[in-house]
Design a protein around this motif. Structure first.
Motif, short mmCIF file in Angstrom:
data_model
loop_
_atom_site.label_atom_id
_atom_site.label_comp_id
_atom_site.label_asym_id
_atom_site.label_seq_id
_atom_site.Cartn_x
_atom_site.Cartn_y
_atom_site.Cartn_z
N LEU A 17 -10.54 -4.02 -13.09
CA LEU A 17 -12.01 -4.21 -13.14
C LEU A 17 -12.46 -4.31 -11.77
CD1 LEU A 17 -12.39 -7.42 -15.65
CD2 LEU A 17 -13.23 -5.08 -16.27
N GLY A 18 -11.82 -4.60 -10.83
CA GLY A 18 -12.02 -4.47 -9.54
C GLY A 18 -12.66 -3.11 -8.96
N LEU A 19 -12.34 -2.21 -9.88
CA LEU A 19 -12.54 -0.82 -9.51
C LEU A 19 -14.16 -0.61 -9.57
CD1 LEU A 19 -9.87 1.24 -11.26
CD2 LEU A 19 -9.82 0.70 -8.92
N PHE A 20 -14.68 -1.36 -10.27
CA PHE A 20 -16.18 -1.06 -10.66
C PHE A 20 -17.09 -2.34 -10.82
CE2 PHE A 20 -14.06 -0.15 -14.51
CZ PHE A 20 -14.72 -1.16 -15.56
N VAL A 21 -16.40 -3.55 -10.91
CA VAL A 21 -17.33 -4.73 -11.15
C VAL A 21 -17.15 -5.60 -9.91
CG1 VAL A 21 -17.55 -6.57 -12.63
CG2 VAL A 21 -16.74 -4.44 -13.40
N GLU A 22 -18.41 -6.23 -9.78
CA GLU A 22 -18.41 -7.01 -8.33
C GLU A 22 -17.70 -8.64 -8.85
OE1 GLU A 22 -20.25 -10.45 -6.24
OE2 GLU A 22 -20.49 -10.03 -8.32
N SER A 23 -17.23 -9.33 -7.74
CA SER A 23 -16.33 -10.37 -7.87
C SER A 23 -16.95 -11.43 -8.90
CB SER A 23 -16.10 -10.78 -6.68
OG SER A 23 -17.23 -11.34 -6.05
N ILE A 24 -18.26 -11.86 -8.65
CA ILE A 24 -18.65 -12.95 -9.37
C ILE A 24 -18.86 -12.66 -10.96
CG2 ILE A 24 -20.48 -14.59 -9.78
CD1 ILE A 24 -18.77 -15.22 -7.48
N ALA A 25 -19.33 -11.26 -11.05
CA ALA A 25 -19.70 -10.64 -12.35
C ALA A 25 -18.31 -10.61 -13.37
CB ALA A 25 -20.26 -9.27 -12.27
N MET A 26 -17.31 -10.02 -12.54
CA MET A 26 -15.91 -9.93 -12.82
C MET A 26 -15.32 -11.43 -13.65
SD MET A 26 -12.30 -8.59 -11.21
CE MET A 26 -13.42 -7.94 -10.05
N MET A 27 -15.72 -12.41 -12.63
CA MET A 27 -15.40 -13.71 -13.14
C MET A 27 -16.06 -14.30 -14.58
SD MET A 27 -15.12 -17.41 -11.11
CE MET A 27 -13.94 -16.91 -10.02
N VAL A 28 -17.28 -14.16 -14.48
CA VAL A 28 -18.22 -14.73 -15.44
C VAL A 28 -18.08 -14.02 -17.03
CG1 VAL A 28 -19.77 -16.00 -13.75
CG2 VAL A 28 -20.35 -13.65 -14.69
N ILE A 29 -17.67 -12.68 -16.84
CA ILE A 29 -17.46 -11.78 -17.89
C ILE A 29 -16.16 -12.38 -18.53
CG2 ILE A 29 -17.22 -9.67 -18.75
CD1 ILE A 29 -19.27 -8.49 -16.56
N THR A 30 -15.29 -12.69 -17.95
CA THR A 30 -13.82 -12.77 -18.29
C THR A 30 -13.44 -14.16 -18.59
OG1 THR A 30 -12.95 -12.70 -16.21
CG2 THR A 30 -13.28 -10.40 -17.60
N VAL A 31 -13.73 -15.16 -17.87
CA VAL A 31 -13.38 -16.32 -17.88
C VAL A 31 -13.58 -17.18 -19.20
CG1 VAL A 31 -13.68 -18.80 -16.98
CG2 VAL A 31 -13.37 -16.93 -15.48
N PRO A 32 -14.95 -16.88 -19.85
CA PRO A 32 -15.01 -17.41 -21.08
C PRO A 32 -14.19 -16.83 -22.20
CG PRO A 32 -17.06 -16.92 -20.22
CD PRO A 32 -16.08 -16.29 -19.48
N LEU A 33 -13.45 -15.72 -22.04
CA LEU A 33 -12.62 -15.13 -23.10
C LEU A 33 -11.21 -15.66 -22.72
CD1 LEU A 33 -13.89 -11.39 -23.07
CD2 LEU A 33 -14.46 -13.17 -24.55
N LEU A 34 -11.09 -15.90 -21.35
CA LEU A 34 -9.45 -16.14 -21.26
C LEU A 34 -9.07 -17.67 -21.22
CD1 LEU A 34 -8.93 -13.64 -18.17
CD2 LEU A 34 -8.07 -13.61 -20.52
N ALA A 35 -10.22 -18.44 -20.93
CA ALA A 35 -10.19 -19.95 -20.74
C ALA A 35 -9.42 -20.59 -22.17
CB ALA A 35 -11.52 -20.65 -20.64
N PRO A 36 -9.74 -20.14 -23.31
CA PRO A 36 -9.20 -21.00 -24.62
C PRO A 36 -7.60 -20.70 -24.34
CG PRO A 36 -11.17 -19.72 -25.17
CD PRO A 36 -10.70 -19.37 -23.62
N ALA A 37 -7.21 -19.68 -23.67
CA ALA A 37 -5.80 -19.24 -23.61
C ALA A 37 -4.87 -20.08 -22.71
CB ALA A 37 -5.56 -17.75 -23.50
N PHE A 38 -5.70 -20.89 -21.73
CA PHE A 38 -4.82 -21.54 -20.75
C PHE A 38 -3.95 -22.56 -21.30
CE2 PHE A 38 -8.43 -20.87 -17.56
CZ PHE A 38 -8.24 -19.45 -17.43
N GLY A 39 -4.48 -23.34 -22.45
CA GLY A 39 -3.76 -24.57 -22.77
C GLY A 39 -2.62 -24.12 -23.67
N LEU A 40 -2.81 -22.92 -24.54
CA LEU A 40 -1.91 -22.29 -25.47
C LEU A 40 -0.72 -21.86 -24.48
CD1 LEU A 40 -4.37 -20.64 -27.80
CD2 LEU A 40 -3.19 -23.04 -28.10
N TYR A 41 -1.05 -21.27 -23.30
CA TYR A 41 0.32 -20.71 -22.56
C TYR A 41 0.77 -21.85 -21.45
CZ TYR A 41 -0.03 -16.03 -24.39
OH TYR A 41 0.01 -14.91 -25.06
N GLY A 42 0.24 -23.18 -21.54
CA GLY A 42 0.56 -24.06 -20.68
C GLY A 42 0.13 -23.75 -19.05
#
Length: 425
Positions: A327-352
């Motif tokens: 994603l760093g090839l073509f997406v700005e840093s804050i945008a990269m975070m706000v697009i992906t964190v809502p998708l990845l956050a639920p997996a944090f607890g499941l993976y410890g």
């Protein structure tokens, strides 16, 4: 559900061709809501937009940006660099060391990679050229040093991450401090080894330079940083209150030691408003996107899909790292975070995975994206500010790319680097 995934894929195409990020994110959210809930689903858009922007936590962003702009417009950033050049002149690498250390200190003021690279680059390059430094290495040190702006607190990226994951901003700042200092040390070590091998010129001490001059150049900004961070970690102030204290003290320092006047102060407010508006529009659009992910079940579907792959926690982290490098090839840093964190956050607890630790891990990945060609933002900033050849900036930054990957490995092997200090907050 299939329609939603097609819409998401279409949004990434729009990002790749250069459409303005907030429009893509907000348009993506609206399209997903329409496809899943129809026109009736849009009734919640106003409420989500208002509730996401009416945030005491996010108020810290424009205040920290304003603090940096006041110091920049008053000329104190230039004086800071000049003072540091005298203090580091005996180190291998000379002014290249000043670039790294100057970026690290300014990072603790600005919270932004772009602002750090632009501010230090503007004052450093003329002196580097004058003293005959290898400009390819100079540009690389500025592009990489600028990335420290989103890791060393106060970090705008960590504030945004904390808002999305409902994590403590103070703990995130504490978690980023030690890794930020370690990364600064690794950068400085590379510059020292490189300087020793190629015998680069060192910064020359001016005969008129006196101890009092150096103290006036460096001490006010250093004390400002110490005041802001101490008020945070000691529990005397929230991040927003600490940012307000920082703005007030920055103005006092600027009028006392800098070249601040009404016109420069007005410029600082205009630039801070423009920068903050850009960031906060992205954040509001991203909260709308997060809402769309939740009501349509896409977040849960992505989590279940990831779990279905049967990856171990280390493999999950490697997969996330590869995703962000891409994603760093073509997406700005804050945008990269706000697009992906809502998708990845639920997996944090499941993976410890500790969300505080992951915030630092994520920011370093975003830093790597900032110097990843062809669209790493810091590469363009250093090139445009100094009218450099893009190829020279990219080649100069490549060694630091490897250092950041090594830092990720250190953080994975020794999570205490990020989790030790938050334990005291």
């Amino acid at each position: 559900m299939a329609e939603s995934f097609v819409i998401v894929a279409g949004a990434f195409v729009l990002l790749a061709v250069g459409m303005w990020i907030p429009f893509v994110i907000a348009g993506l959210a609206m399209a997903i809501i329409l496809s899943a809930k129809g026109v009736a689903g849009l009734k919640a858009v106003g409420l989500v937009t208002w509730s996401s922007s009416n945030s005491f936590t996010l108020t810290a962003i424009p205040l920290f940006v304003l603090m940096a702009e006041i110091l920049l417009q008053s000329g104190l950033a230039s004086r800071l660099y000049g003072g540091l050049s005298q203090l580091t002149r005996r180190l291998p690498g000379g002014l290249l060391q000043t670039n790294i250390i100057g970026c690290a200190i300014f990072s603790a003021i600005s919270g932004s990679s772009v602002a750090t690279a632009a501010a230090i680059g503007t004052v450093a390059v003329p002196e580097l050229e004058k003293q005959g430094y290898d400009m390819r290495q100079a540009y690389g040190s500025l592009a990489a040093g600028g990335t420290l702006g989103i890791l060393i607190p106060p970090s705008i990226a960590l504030i945004v991450y904390g808002a999305f994951t409902e994590s403590s901003i103070v703990k995130l700042f504490a978690a980023g401090l030690l890794p930020g200092l370690v990364l600064t040390f690794l950068f400085a070590s590379y510059v020292a080894m490189s300087g020793a091998m190629t015998k680069k010129p060192r910064a020359v001490a001016e005969p008129r330079a006196r101890l009092l001059d150096l103290v006036i150049d460096v001490l006010p900004v250093t004390l400002l940083i110490a005041l802001v961070l101490t008020s945070l970690y000691a529990g005397f102030a929230t991040p927003t209150e600490a940012a307000a204290i920082g703005c007030s003290m920055a103005a006092l320092i600027a009028f006392t030691f800098g070249k601040m006047d009404r016109e420069r102060l007005s410029t600082a407010f205009r630039r801070a408003t423009r920068t903050s508006s850009t960031i906060l529009i992205i954040v509001v659009a991203a909260f709308l996107f997060s809402f769309a992910m939740a009501i349509t079940g896409i977040s849960n579907a992505v989590t279940q899909w990831v779990l279905g792959l049967g990856m171990s926690p280390p493999m999950f982290l490697v997969s996330v790292a590869l995703l962000y490098v891409f994603l760093g090839l073509f997406v700005e840093s804050i945008a990269m975070m706000v697009i992906t964190v809502p998708l990845l956050a639920p997996a944090f607890g499941l993976y410890g995975i500790d969300p505080i630790w992951f915030g630092v891990f994520l920011v370093i990945l975003i830093e790597i994206g900032q110097i990843t060609p062809p669209f790493g933002l810091n590469l363009f900033v250093v090139q445009s500010v100094n009218r450099a050849e893009y190829r020279d900036v990219v080649l100069g930054a490549l060694p630091y790319y490897a250092i950041m990957l090594a830092m990720l490995l250190l953080l994975a092997l020794f999570p205490g680097l990020a989790l030790w200090l938050p334990g005291f907050v």
